[in-house]
Motif scaffolding. Structure first.
Motif, PDB file in Angstrom:
ATOM      1  N   UNK A   1     -29.486   2.923  -6.082  1.00  0.00           N
ATOM      2  CA  UNK A   1     -29.334   3.613  -4.799  1.00  0.00           C
ATOM      3  C   UNK A   1     -29.961   2.847  -3.645  1.00  0.00           C
ATOM      4  N   UNK A   2     -30.764   1.821  -3.965  1.00  0.00           N
ATOM      5  CA  UNK A   2     -31.394   1.031  -2.911  1.00  0.00           C
ATOM      6  C   UNK A   2     -30.548  -0.113  -2.406  1.00  0.00           C
TER       7      UNK A   2
ATOM      8  N   UNK B   1     -37.864  -4.261  -5.826  1.00  0.00           N
ATOM      9  CA  UNK B   1     -38.170  -2.827  -5.766  1.00  0.00           C
ATOM     10  C   UNK B   1     -36.929  -2.017  -5.432  1.00  0.00           C
ATOM     11  N   UNK B   2     -36.141  -2.498  -4.479  1.00  0.00           N
ATOM     12  CA  UNK B   2     -34.912  -1.789  -4.112  1.00  0.00           C
ATOM     13  C   UNK B   2     -33.944  -1.711  -5.286  1.00  0.00           C
ATOM     14  N   UNK B   3     -34.002  -2.698  -6.176  1.00  0.00           N
ATOM     15  CA  UNK B   3     -33.102  -2.708  -7.341  1.00  0.00           C
ATOM     16  C   UNK B   3     -33.634  -1.857  -8.482  1.00  0.00           C
TER      17      UNK B   3
ATOM     18  N   UNK C   1     -37.039   2.161  -1.083  1.00  0.00           N
ATOM     19  CA  UNK C   1     -37.732   1.383  -2.114  1.00  0.00           C
ATOM     20  C   UNK C   1     -39.145   1.931  -2.345  1.00  0.00           C
ATOM     21  N   UNK C   2     -39.508   2.143  -3.603  1.00  0.00           N
ATOM     22  CA  UNK C   2     -40.833   2.646  -3.963  1.00  0.00           C
ATOM     23  C   UNK C   2     -41.558   1.554  -4.743  1.00  0.00           C
ATOM     24  N   UNK C   3     -42.581   0.960  -4.152  1.00  0.00           N
ATOM     25  CA  UNK C   3     -43.306  -0.125  -4.798  1.00  0.00           C
ATOM     26  C   UNK C   3     -43.965   0.358  -6.091  1.00  0.00           C
ATOM     27  N   UNK C   4     -44.060  -0.520  -7.095  1.00  0.00           N
ATOM     28  CA  UNK C   4     -44.676  -0.120  -8.368  1.00  0.00           C
ATOM     29  C   UNK C   4     -46.206  -0.165  -8.345  1.00  0.00           C
ATOM     30  N   UNK C   5     -46.778  -0.347  -7.180  1.00  0.00           N
ATOM     31  CA  UNK C   5     -48.233  -0.385  -7.028  1.00  0.00           C
ATOM     32  C   UNK C   5     -48.573   0.187  -5.655  1.00  0.00           C
ATOM     33  N   UNK C   6     -49.809   0.656  -5.531  1.00  0.00           N
ATOM     34  CA  UNK C   6     -50.277   1.136  -4.234  1.00  0.00           C
ATOM     35  C   UNK C   6     -50.408  -0.072  -3.310  1.00  0.00           C
TER      36      UNK C   6
END
Length: 343
Positions: free
Chosen positions: A113-114, A228-230, A239-244
């Motif tokens: 969806x990204x 991240x977008x993928x 896009x939701x990053x896998x880290x803070x």
């Protein structure tokens, strides 16, 4: 070696494919995509003959026109591929150059969806389009896919997801074993994002407002934003990053979404599909900056553990880093063409 293009012994047809699946993609990227189809010498002389097909996909930030890029004292791949067939080094094959570029730099050849439905575009639009217009042997055992880096990643996962289409692959330094390939870049991104208050989209707005790659960290930020977008975009495309992005602490649930798409981890879930593979070429440089030689070894072991025959796999580690390994492509092309030929 002449520093300009030479005539091909075969023919390279340049098309534009109007994709219904890429229309209205979340990034507003073009839905009309270039598609190059190479036919080997003799194709027009034997109108009844059918040919195996090798699909070629590119690494991150790659687009199809870059196949014409000419490095000093080297020929671009369309020319070295043509030479493979012109010299009779392998049975003739049709070679298809696919474009899956996105505004973020790439699609990883997945549906997201990204970015958009690039896996479906390749499998449901490009392959049928080629089969309808060229004299292919329309069967997975006579259709291969190959690529380098992110293209190597796409080559690894596509036959697992669509064994009905692809029965062979070649991956050159393909993204695999994500904890080594990607994890080391996360703290670098955290450092670069301090200037942007930890907001990767604020960096993205800045990046698009100026000449690209003119600030430190642009390359890493683009790469991680693109992945991240993928791999971990929300349903609305965010896009939701896998880290803070401030502390760097991993977000376990989001990081798991990445790991679930690691080819090494995918193999056991798709064991039946990989056992149907007719040929697998795996290679990588022993000095690869993303440790993709380690990922290559892990991917090979996963295939063997899943029951892929050892004699169906070509595995090679060679002295090189990640870049400048285009001289490997005609080697795998010849090997694949021999194994997917109609015999």
């Amino acid at each position: 070696m002449l520093p300009w293009s030479a005539d091909l012994a075969g023919r390279l047809d340049e098309h534009v494919l109007d994709s219904a699946l890429l229309r209205d993609n979340p990034l507003g990227d073009p839905h009309e995509r270039p598609l190059w189809v190479y036919t080997p010498p003799g194709y027009d002389d034997e109108p009844e003959r059918r040919y195996p097909t090798v699909y070629v996909i590119q690494g991150f930030t790659g687009h199809v026109a870059m196949w014409r890029n000419r490095m000093p004292f080297r020929q671009p791949f369309p020319e070295t591929a043509d030479a493979v067939f012109a010299r009779g080094e392998a049975p003739p094959a049709i070679v298809v150059y696919v474009d899956a570029w996105t505004s973020y730099g790439g699609s990883q050849f997945v549906d997201s969806p990204g970015t958009g439905r690039y896996h479906s575009y390749l499998c449901e639009e490009v392959v049928p389009w080629v089969d309808a217009r060229y004299r292919t042997v329309n069967a997975p055992e006579h259709r291969a896919i190959m690529g380098k880096s992110s293209g190597g990643y796409g080559a690894m996962i596509t036959p697992m997801l669509r064994p009905d289409l692809f029965g062979a692959l070649a991956t050159h330094a393909g993204d695999a074993l994500f904890e080594y390939a990607y994890l080391g870049d996360f703290p670098q991104v955290v450092r670069h994002l301090r200037e942007y208050g930890g907001d990767v989209m604020r960096w993205w707005d800045d990046f698009r407002s100026r000449v690209s790659f003119t600030r430190s960290g642009d390359d890493k930020l683009l790469e991680i934003l693109g992945y991240t977008a993928c791999y971990s975009a929300d349903a609305d495309g965010t896009p939701v990053l896998p880290f803070d992005p401030v502390t760097g602490v991993l977000r376990p649930e989001v990081w798991q979404r990445w790991l679930d798409q690691d080819p090494v981890r995918m193999v056991p879930r798709h064991a039946e599909a990989v056992r149907s593979l007719r040929a697998v070429w795996i290679d990588g440089g022993t000095r690869d900056e993303w440790f993709l030689d380690v990922g290559a070894e892990a991917y090979r072991r996963a295939l063997l553990d899943a029951g892929v025959a050892a004699d169906a796999v070509h595995f090679e580690l060679f002295d090189a880093a990640h870049g400048g390994i285009d001289y490997r492509y005609p080697l795998s092309l010849a090997w694949l063409s021999d194994r997917i030929a109609a015999k």
